[in-house]
Motif scaffolding. Structure first.
Motif, PDB file in Angstrom:
ATOM      1  N   UNK A  17       0.852  -1.472  -0.111  1.00 52.16           N
ATOM      2  CA  UNK A  17      -0.091   0.197   0.220  1.00 52.16           C
ATOM      3  C   UNK A  17       0.098   1.423   0.278  1.00 52.16           C
ATOM      4  N   UNK A  18       2.207   1.304   0.874  1.00 49.80           N
ATOM      5  CA  UNK A  18       3.230   1.888   0.475  1.00 49.80           C
ATOM      6  C   UNK A  18       3.547   3.147  -0.881  1.00 49.80           C
ATOM      7  N   UNK A  19       3.245   2.328  -1.515  1.00 50.26           N
ATOM      8  CA  UNK A  19       3.356   2.583  -3.295  1.00 50.26           C
ATOM      9  C   UNK A  19       2.349   2.349  -4.378  1.00 50.26           C
ATOM     10  N   UNK A  20       1.476   3.132  -3.390  1.00 46.44           N
ATOM     11  CA  UNK A  20       0.502   3.762  -3.733  1.00 46.44           C
ATOM     12  C   UNK A  20       0.164   5.673  -3.922  1.00 46.44           C
ATOM     13  N   UNK A  21      -0.243   5.871  -5.263  1.00 43.65           N
ATOM     14  CA  UNK A  21       0.082   7.404  -5.191  1.00 43.65           C
ATOM     15  C   UNK A  21      -1.139   7.945  -6.111  1.00 43.65           C
ATOM     16  N   UNK A  22      -1.821   9.148  -5.355  1.00 45.93           N
ATOM     17  CA  UNK A  22      -2.892   9.601  -6.089  1.00 45.93           C
ATOM     18  C   UNK A  22      -2.267  10.735  -7.663  1.00 45.93           C
ATOM     19  N   UNK A  23      -3.085   9.925  -8.400  1.00 43.37           N
ATOM     20  CA  UNK A  23      -2.371  10.726  -9.420  1.00 43.37           C
ATOM     21  C   UNK A  23      -2.637  12.426  -9.845  1.00 43.37           C
ATOM     22  N   UNK A  24      -3.430  12.705  -9.303  1.00 35.13           N
ATOM     23  CA  UNK A  24      -3.873  14.013  -9.165  1.00 35.13           C
ATOM     24  C   UNK A  24      -2.677  14.761  -8.227  1.00 35.13           C
ATOM     25  N   UNK A  25      -2.364  14.141  -7.465  1.00 32.28           N
ATOM     26  CA  UNK A  25      -1.339  15.022  -7.366  1.00 32.28           C
ATOM     27  C   UNK A  25       0.656  14.383  -8.057  1.00 32.28           C
ATOM     28  N   UNK A  26       0.490  14.005  -8.166  1.00 36.20           N
ATOM     29  CA  UNK A  26       1.552  12.719  -8.736  1.00 36.20           C
ATOM     30  C   UNK A  26       1.443  14.053  -9.913  1.00 36.20           C
ATOM     31  N   UNK A  27       1.086  14.205 -11.109  1.00 33.56           N
ATOM     32  CA  UNK A  27       0.378  14.911 -12.075  1.00 33.56           C
ATOM     33  C   UNK A  27       0.756  16.219 -11.815  1.00 33.56           C
ATOM     34  N   UNK A  28       2.469  16.816 -11.805  1.00 32.56           N
ATOM     35  CA  UNK A  28       2.695  17.850 -12.329  1.00 32.56           C
ATOM     36  C   UNK A  28       2.885  19.188 -13.427  1.00 32.56           C
ATOM     37  N   UNK A  29       2.020  19.848 -13.499  1.00 36.86           N
ATOM     38  CA  UNK A  29       1.251  20.920 -14.979  1.00 36.86           C
ATOM     39  C   UNK A  29       2.722  21.992 -14.756  1.00 36.86           C
ATOM     40  N   UNK A  30       2.547  22.437 -15.954  1.00 35.11           N
ATOM     41  CA  UNK A  30       3.439  23.410 -16.107  1.00 35.11           C
ATOM     42  C   UNK A  30       3.522  24.246 -16.754  1.00 35.11           C
ATOM     43  N   UNK A  31       3.195  25.909 -17.404  1.00 40.66           N
ATOM     44  CA  UNK A  31       3.000  26.495 -18.510  1.00 40.66           C
ATOM     45  C   UNK A  31       4.574  27.690 -18.208  1.00 40.66           C
ATOM     46  N   UNK A 107      -0.669   8.200 -24.150  1.00 40.83           N
ATOM     47  CA  UNK A 107      -1.384   7.649 -25.086  1.00 40.83           C
ATOM     48  C   UNK A 107      -1.907   8.923 -25.726  1.00 40.83           C
ATOM     49  N   UNK A 108      -1.935  10.040 -24.579  1.00 40.20           N
ATOM     50  CA  UNK A 108      -2.703  11.297 -25.159  1.00 40.20           C
ATOM     51  C   UNK A 108      -1.989  12.175 -25.322  1.00 40.20           C
ATOM     52  N   UNK A 109      -0.611  12.282 -25.155  1.00 35.04           N
ATOM     53  CA  UNK A 109       0.038  13.237 -25.619  1.00 35.04           C
ATOM     54  C   UNK A 109       1.158  12.478 -27.335  1.00 35.04           C
ATOM     55  N   UNK A 171      -1.475  19.582 -29.098  1.00 39.15           N
ATOM     56  CA  UNK A 171      -0.753  19.326 -27.430  1.00 39.15           C
ATOM     57  C   UNK A 171      -1.769  20.297 -27.103  1.00 39.15           C
ATOM     58  N   UNK A 172      -2.565  21.663 -26.824  1.00 36.59           N
ATOM     59  CA  UNK A 172      -3.375  21.699 -26.580  1.00 36.59           C
ATOM     60  C   UNK A 172      -4.367  20.393 -25.554  1.00 36.59           C
ATOM     61  N   UNK A 173      -5.089  19.823 -26.790  1.00 38.18           N
ATOM     62  CA  UNK A 173      -6.133  18.969 -26.529  1.00 38.18           C
ATOM     63  C   UNK A 173      -6.060  18.083 -25.333  1.00 38.18           C
ATOM     64  N   UNK A 174      -4.175  18.023 -24.777  1.00 40.12           N
ATOM     65  CA  UNK A 174      -4.005  17.191 -23.783  1.00 40.12           C
ATOM     66  C   UNK A 174      -4.706  17.832 -22.215  1.00 40.12           C
ATOM     67  N   UNK A 175      -4.885  18.867 -22.380  1.00 41.27           N
ATOM     68  CA  UNK A 175      -5.643  19.768 -20.975  1.00 41.27           C
ATOM     69  C   UNK A 175      -6.189  19.272 -20.451  1.00 41.27           C
ATOM     70  N   UNK A 176      -7.681  18.764 -21.814  1.00 43.34           N
ATOM     71  CA  UNK A 176      -8.903  18.233 -21.689  1.00 43.34           C
ATOM     72  C   UNK A 176      -9.546  17.276 -20.696  1.00 43.34           C
ATOM     73  N   UNK A 177      -8.473  16.361 -20.572  1.00 45.20           N
ATOM     74  CA  UNK A 177      -8.608  15.354 -19.600  1.00 45.20           C
ATOM     75  C   UNK A 177      -7.860  15.589 -18.710  1.00 45.20           C
ATOM     76  N   UNK A 178      -7.604  16.705 -18.085  1.00 38.38           N
ATOM     77  CA  UNK A 178      -7.300  17.660 -16.813  1.00 38.38           C
ATOM     78  C   UNK A 178      -7.599  18.071 -15.665  1.00 38.38           C
ATOM     79  N   UNK A 179      -9.122  18.584 -16.800  1.00 38.74           N
ATOM     80  CA  UNK A 179      -9.427  19.463 -16.392  1.00 38.74           C
ATOM     81  C   UNK A 179     -11.404  19.346 -16.402  1.00 38.74           C
TER      82      UNK A 179
END
Length: 413
Positions: A17-31, A107-109, A171-179
């Motif tokens: 269980x220590x090897x489980x990560x919340x993917x919303x926290x793990x994914x780091x986006x930046x402009x 798969x999406x980028x 490239x732009x439409x990849x943001x759709x998956x997250x929001x």
């Protein structure tokens, strides 16, 4: 992992269980605009959703300290993709495989993203060459209170045939998956798509550069015999720019663009979210309040066909939305402390809210002639008058809350 869940596990399960990560926290986006932003945590933002790639629980297994970096140059959205972690499950356990987190992202980028910070910096240096696509529709300024200055933005209308836009859009439409919770990529080869983009102008080393702020896609449906009905499909303002009014500016610019096209019937939206409905209420009320048929003197007289016609002809607003705008603007000019005026307004709105129920009741009355006794009893129970009145009053109060929020925003605007 909560303590109650951990309590029922054996030692091995607890270790895994220590090897489980919340993917919303793990994914780091930046402009990224400037080189020093690459390591600046304050410029990082995270997804609202990641279930379309990582399942409903939005969890990745097999890593400790997982960080999935998706960094974009602010204008052209050239992409840096890295996966980092402090430990991997295979380093401790045999025959346990981690999730393929990298494969899911790929798969999406689009192909061609870089995996090296040095390569990304080289792409960042080329941002001065990036210019907004398409035709400029509108320019506006927004005052940033925190920084004490005005920033300039542009809205552009783009066709997919514009050189370089297809690759940029991938490239732009990849943001759709997250929001956007139920987002999907569109078929850009269909020439019925229109694209509208928002860019910010900013200064870097004395040069004017452009940053991507957000966009909207609109599909033009055919309406017999020779007209079209543009339908808003996707709309996204990127998180660093949210809360600054760009969505309203974009939607208003889109309405004004289609107003100039005689073949356009009206503008609709595909499966609009609650936030989009709030935005549309504000924009359409802002537009329609300028029309003679929606004047303060005429609003108390009730909704008219002239209102519906003028809203459609001037701003491509369909009748259903025009009626909602009328109710918002009439509330604004109604003294709700006056019992008679408040009653008139309440009855006007409730008649509209009750209309679908009344229609259903007429249809049910026809059906009852063919029902067996037990079926008739079931349907009669569904027609409880007191319950209907309670539900109608609840709907009315919810509508009032929504309308007052729009009126407050109109006053601020």
């Amino acid at each position: 992992m909560q303590c109650t869940e951990m309590a029922g596990m054996n030692p091995m399960e607890k270790k895994l269980a220590e090897y489980k990560c919340d993917t919303n926290d793990a994914i780091c986006l930046k402009l990224v605009r400037f080189a020093d932003e690459l390591d600046d945590e304050s410029t990082t933002f995270h997804p609202e959703y990641s279930h379309q790639l990582y399942g409903d629980d939005e969890v990745a297994f097999g890593y400790k300290g997982l960080q999935i970096q998706l960094y974009y140059t602010a204008g052209n959205l050239s992409t840096l993709f890295k996966v980092k972690y402090t430990a991997k499950v295979t380093e401790t356990f045999d025959c346990v495989e981690p999730d393929n987190v990298e494969g899911k992202i790929r798969e999406i980028i689009p192909a061609g993203c870089c995996c090296s910070s040095d390569d990304f910096m080289s792409l960042l240096e080329k941002e001065a060459n990036f210019k907004p696509f398409g035709t400029l529709l509108h320019t506006y300024d927004v005052h940033n209170v925190a920084e004490g200055e005005d920033f300039t933005y542009q809205i552009h209308k783009v066709d997919v045939a514009c050189p370089g836009f297809r690759e940029y859009h991938e490239r732009l439409q990849t943001f759709l998956m997250w929001f956007i919770e139920t987002a999907s990529f569109i078929d850009v080869d269909d020439d019925r798509w229109d694209f509208f983009l928002v860019f910010e102008k900013y200064n870097k080393d004395g040069e004017t550069l452009f940053a991507t702020v957000g966009y909207m896609t609109v599909y033009n449906y055919y309406v017999y015999p020779d007209r079209t009905r543009p339908r808003v499909s996707q709309m996204l303002i990127l998180p660093p720019f949210q809360g600054e009014g760009h969505g309203a500016r974009l939607l208003e610019a889109v309405h004004r663009f289609y107003c100039n096209l005689s073949k356009v019937q009206d503008i609709t939206a595909e499966d609009p979210s609650e936030n989009y409905v709030k935005l549309r209420d504000f924009v359409l009320a802002k537009l329609c309040q300028t029309l003679p048929s929606f004047s303060d003197e005429k609003l108390p007289l009730g909704f008219s066909e002239h209102m519906a016609t003028e809203a459609r002809e001037k701003f491509k607003v369909n009748k259903k939305h025009a009626r909602r705008v009328y109710e918002i603007l009439r509330l604004r000019v109604t003294d709700m402390s006056d019992k008679a005026k408040a009653r008139d307004y309440r009855l006007e709105v409730k008649r509209r809210l009750f209309a679908p129920t009344k229609k259903n009741q007429r249809e049910m009355a026809k059906m009852m002639k063919c029902l067996r006794p037990e079926e008739l009893a079931s349907h009669i129970s569904q027609m409880d008058t007191t319950l209907q009145q309670e539900e109608l009053e609840k709907s009315y109060q919810e509508v009032l809350t929504e309308y007052r929020r729009v009126i407050e925003r109109l006053a601020q605007a």
